[in-house]
Design a protein around this motif. Structure first.
Motif, PDB file in Angstrom:
ATOM      1  N   PRO A   1      54.384  27.453  58.178  1.00 36.78           N
ATOM      2  CA  PRO A   1      53.020  27.623  58.698  1.00 36.78           C
ATOM      3  C   PRO A   1      52.131  28.338  57.676  1.00 36.78           C
ATOM      4  O   PRO A   1      52.584  29.211  56.944  1.00 36.78           O
ATOM      5  N   THR A   2      50.864  27.962  57.643  1.00 35.35           N
ATOM      6  CA  THR A   2      49.900  28.630  56.760  1.00 35.35           C
ATOM      7  C   THR A   2      49.638  30.043  57.280  1.00 35.35           C
ATOM      8  O   THR A   2      49.872  30.330  58.469  1.00 35.35           O
ATOM      9  N   PRO A   3      49.128  30.933  56.413  1.00 30.01           N
ATOM     10  CA  PRO A   3      48.773  32.270  56.900  1.00 30.01           C
ATOM     11  C   PRO A   3      47.804  32.230  58.084  1.00 30.01           C
ATOM     12  O   PRO A   3      47.950  32.995  59.040  1.00 30.01           O
ATOM     13  N   SER A   4      46.824  31.328  58.049  1.00 39.90           N
ATOM     14  CA  SER A   4      45.877  31.228  59.168  1.00 39.90           C
ATOM     15  C   SER A   4      46.569  30.758  60.446  1.00 39.90           C
ATOM     16  O   SER A   4      46.252  31.247  61.542  1.00 39.90           O
TER      17      SER A   4
ATOM     18  N   GLN B   1      35.033  43.409  45.324  1.00 40.91           N
ATOM     19  CA  GLN B   1      36.479  43.362  45.496  1.00 40.91           C
ATOM     20  C   GLN B   1      36.802  42.148  46.367  1.00 40.91           C
ATOM     21  O   GLN B   1      35.956  41.670  47.130  1.00 40.91           O
ATOM     22  N   TYR B   2      38.051  41.699  46.267  1.00 42.00           N
ATOM     23  CA  TYR B   2      38.493  40.596  47.118  1.00 42.00           C
ATOM     24  C   TYR B   2      38.809  41.104  48.516  1.00 42.00           C
ATOM     25  O   TYR B   2      39.408  42.165  48.675  1.00 42.00           O
ATOM     26  N   GLU B   3      38.382  40.343  49.509  1.00 43.17           N
ATOM     27  CA  GLU B   3      38.681  40.624  50.902  1.00 43.17           C
ATOM     28  C   GLU B   3      39.381  39.426  51.513  1.00 43.17           C
ATOM     29  O   GLU B   3      39.170  38.290  51.109  1.00 43.17           O
ATOM     30  N   GLY B   4      40.193  39.710  52.514  1.00 42.33           N
ATOM     31  CA  GLY B   4      40.782  38.668  53.343  1.00 42.33           C
ATOM     32  C   GLY B   4      40.261  38.859  54.760  1.00 42.33           C
ATOM     33  O   GLY B   4      39.710  39.905  55.098  1.00 42.33           O
ATOM     34  N   CYS B   5      40.431  37.850  55.577  1.00 38.87           N
ATOM     35  CA  CYS B   5      39.999  37.926  56.973  1.00 38.87           C
ATOM     36  C   CYS B   5      41.059  37.266  57.840  1.00 38.87           C
ATOM     37  O   CYS B   5      41.499  36.150  57.547  1.00 38.87           O
ATOM     38  N   LEU B   6      41.463  37.952  58.884  1.00 37.68           N
ATOM     39  CA  LEU B   6      42.473  37.419  59.794  1.00 37.68           C
ATOM     40  C   LEU B   6      42.041  36.088  60.408  1.00 37.68           C
ATOM     41  O   LEU B   6      42.883  35.291  60.803  1.00 37.68           O
ATOM     42  N   SER B   7      40.743  35.843  60.469  1.00 39.75           N
ATOM     43  CA  SER B   7      40.221  34.629  61.095  1.00 39.75           C
ATOM     44  C   SER B   7      40.147  33.432  60.146  1.00 39.75           C
ATOM     45  O   SER B   7      39.809  32.330  60.583  1.00 39.75           O
ATOM     46  N   PHE B   8      40.446  33.634  58.882  1.00 30.73           N
ATOM     47  CA  PHE B   8      40.651  32.528  57.916  1.00 30.73           C
ATOM     48  C   PHE B   8      41.480  33.094  56.768  1.00 30.73           C
ATOM     49  O   PHE B   8      41.015  33.295  55.669  1.00 30.73           O
TER      50      PHE B   8
ATOM     51  N   ASP C   1      43.851  32.055  54.900  1.00 27.27           N
ATOM     52  CA  ASP C   1      44.383  31.215  53.815  1.00 27.27           C
ATOM     53  C   ASP C   1      43.661  31.448  52.491  1.00 27.27           C
ATOM     54  O   ASP C   1      44.095  30.925  51.466  1.00 27.27           O
ATOM     55  N   VAL C   2      42.550  32.202  52.498  1.00 30.91           N
ATOM     56  CA  VAL C   2      41.750  32.423  51.291  1.00 30.91           C
ATOM     57  C   VAL C   2      41.379  33.899  51.174  1.00 30.91           C
ATOM     58  O   VAL C   2      41.458  34.656  52.144  1.00 30.91           O
ATOM     59  N   ARG C   3      40.926  34.268  49.963  1.00 33.28           N
ATOM     60  CA  ARG C   3      40.377  35.598  49.708  1.00 33.28           C
ATOM     61  C   ARG C   3      39.054  35.404  48.993  1.00 33.28           C
ATOM     62  O   ARG C   3      38.911  34.510  48.158  1.00 33.28           O
ATOM     63  N   GLY C   4      38.081  36.253  49.332  1.00 35.38           N
ATOM     64  CA  GLY C   4      36.753  36.111  48.753  1.00 35.38           C
ATOM     65  C   GLY C   4      36.287  37.383  48.070  1.00 35.38           C
ATOM     66  O   GLY C   4      36.534  38.485  48.560  1.00 35.38           O
ATOM     67  N   LEU C   5      35.612  37.223  46.937  1.00 37.28           N
ATOM     68  CA  LEU C   5      35.051  38.343  46.186  1.00 37.28           C
ATOM     69  C   LEU C   5      33.724  38.738  46.836  1.00 37.28           C
ATOM     70  O   LEU C   5      32.762  37.971  46.823  1.00 37.28           O
ATOM     71  N   VAL C   6      33.691  39.952  47.411  1.00 37.13           N
ATOM     72  CA  VAL C   6      32.562  40.372  48.244  1.00 37.13           C
ATOM     73  C   VAL C   6      31.948  41.659  47.690  1.00 37.13           C
ATOM     74  O   VAL C   6      32.650  42.647  47.508  1.00 37.13           O
TER      75      VAL C   6
ATOM     76  N   PRO D   1      42.237  30.284  47.083  1.00 37.28           N
ATOM     77  CA  PRO D   1      43.418  30.179  47.943  1.00 37.28           C
ATOM     78  C   PRO D   1      44.266  31.450  47.827  1.00 37.28           C
ATOM     79  O   PRO D   1      44.374  32.039  46.753  1.00 37.28           O
ATOM     80  N   VAL D   2      44.854  31.854  48.938  1.00 40.12           N
ATOM     81  CA  VAL D   2      45.662  33.070  48.950  1.00 40.12           C
ATOM     82  C   VAL D   2      46.796  32.994  47.920  1.00 40.12           C
ATOM     83  O   VAL D   2      47.195  34.015  47.360  1.00 40.12           O
ATOM     84  N   GLU D   3      47.262  31.799  47.635  1.00 34.46           N
ATOM     85  CA  GLU D   3      48.334  31.636  46.647  1.00 34.46           C
ATOM     86  C   GLU D   3      47.897  32.052  45.242  1.00 34.46           C
ATOM     87  O   GLU D   3      48.723  32.417  44.419  1.00 34.46           O
ATOM     88  N   GLU D   4      46.588  31.998  44.958  1.00 39.69           N
ATOM     89  CA  GLU D   4      46.069  32.398  43.650  1.00 39.69           C
ATOM     90  C   GLU D   4      45.709  33.877  43.581  1.00 39.69           C
ATOM     91  O   GLU D   4      45.513  34.423  42.498  1.00 39.69           O
ATOM     92  N   TYR D   5      45.610  34.512  44.728  1.00 39.27           N
ATOM     93  CA  TYR D   5      45.212  35.915  44.783  1.00 39.27           C
ATOM     94  C   TYR D   5      46.392  36.788  44.367  1.00 39.27           C
ATOM     95  O   TYR D   5      47.505  36.607  44.834  1.00 39.27           O
ATOM     96  N   ARG D   6      46.146  37.748  43.493  1.00 43.06           N
ATOM     97  CA  ARG D   6      47.229  38.573  42.952  1.00 43.06           C
ATOM     98  C   ARG D   6      47.244  40.006  43.480  1.00 43.06           C
ATOM     99  O   ARG D   6      48.024  40.812  43.029  1.00 43.06           O
ATOM    100  N   GLY D   7      46.403  40.327  44.457  1.00 42.02           N
ATOM    101  CA  GLY D   7      46.313  41.704  44.922  1.00 42.02           C
ATOM    102  C   GLY D   7      46.973  41.978  46.255  1.00 42.02           C
ATOM    103  O   GLY D   7      46.797  43.049  46.825  1.00 42.02           O
ATOM    104  N   THR D   8      47.744  41.027  46.794  1.00 42.00           N
ATOM    105  CA  THR D   8      48.368  41.226  48.099  1.00 42.00           C
ATOM    106  C   THR D   8      49.285  42.440  48.080  1.00 42.00           C
ATOM    107  O   THR D   8      50.089  42.600  47.173  1.00 42.00           O
ATOM    108  N   GLY D   9      49.144  43.269  49.100  1.00 42.24           N
ATOM    109  CA  GLY D   9      50.016  44.427  49.261  1.00 42.24           C
ATOM    110  C   GLY D   9      49.624  45.631  48.418  1.00 42.24           C
ATOM    111  O   GLY D   9      50.285  46.654  48.437  1.00 42.24           O
ATOM    112  N   GLN D  10      48.527  45.514  47.657  1.00 40.05           N
ATOM    113  CA  GLN D  10      48.071  46.613  46.796  1.00 40.05           C
ATOM    114  C   GLN D  10      46.698  47.076  47.262  1.00 40.05           C
ATOM    115  O   GLN D  10      45.922  46.293  47.777  1.00 40.05           O
ATOM    116  N   ASN D  11      46.422  48.359  47.037  1.00 39.99           N
ATOM    117  CA  ASN D  11      45.111  48.881  47.395  1.00 39.99           C
ATOM    118  C   ASN D  11      44.066  48.395  46.396  1.00 39.99           C
ATOM    119  O   ASN D  11      44.402  47.970  45.294  1.00 39.99           O
TER     120      ASN D  11
END
Length: 188
Positions: free
Chosen positions: A4-7, A106-113, A115-120, A174-184
């Protein structure tokens, strides 16, 4: 076998996904203290949702969830700062009282989508006006990453997703390209 996808995982945990009209609707404020019982119920449901979601992902930057993300159109959010044992913060009827001119991206993720991270771009410092359950007004200052988390949730309560805050022409990755997961987030 398909993973299953993260979303899809977030949707299975009860998180409303992008495209649902409630995510584009301004949340109704609570009339406190008259609606203390209702606010308490919504906050309890937000905490339950946080428990479900935390089983699915490591939130090294902290996390937040707003009532519209669990299908409740009320002005309540919970923000969990980064770090083990961090105390979740309840925000009822939050509004931005002050924000610094100093910004960062900084990159943000959102529980409501998810699968991606956005520079905000976001202000580095904010003051939020909010109330507690008995209706007492509060002003709370948030800085850097915590300011980012709080503003993300305030946006949800105003019917906005972080995509609307991204610089023109910028697209989420795409979340697969994002390298900051799990880090502050990092700041100079």
């Amino acid at each position: 076998m398909n993973t299953p996808t993260p979303s899809a995982l977030m949707a299975a945990a009860g998180i409303v996904q992008e495209g649902d009209p409630i995510l584009q609707t301004v949340a109704q404020p609570f009339d406190l203290p008259q609606e203390t019982e209702e606010a308490t119920r919504v906050v309890r449901e937000l905490h339950d949702a946080i428990s479900r979601v935390r089983q699915l992902h490591d939130f090294g930057k902290g996390m937040g969830i707003a009532a519209p993300q669990i299908g409740i159109g009320r002005a309540a959010a919970i923000v969990v700062p980064p770090g083990d044992g961090a105390t979740p913060m309840m925000l009822l009827n939050p509004t931005i009282a002050e924000s610094s001119a100093e910004m960062d991206r900084q990159y943000e993720g959102c529980l409501s989508f998810f699968d991606v991270r956005g520079l905000v771009p976001r202000p580095l410092h904010i003051v939020i006006a909010h109330t507690d359950l008995n209706g007492t007004p509060r002003l709370t200052r948030f800085d850097r990453g915590l300011a980012r988390l709080v503003l993300h949730e305030v946006d949800h309560l105003e019917g906005k997703l972080y995509r609307t805050r991204m610089d023109p022409g910028t697209q989420p990755i795409p979340v697969e390209e994002y390298r900051g997961t799990g880090q502050n987030w990092t700041y100079r």
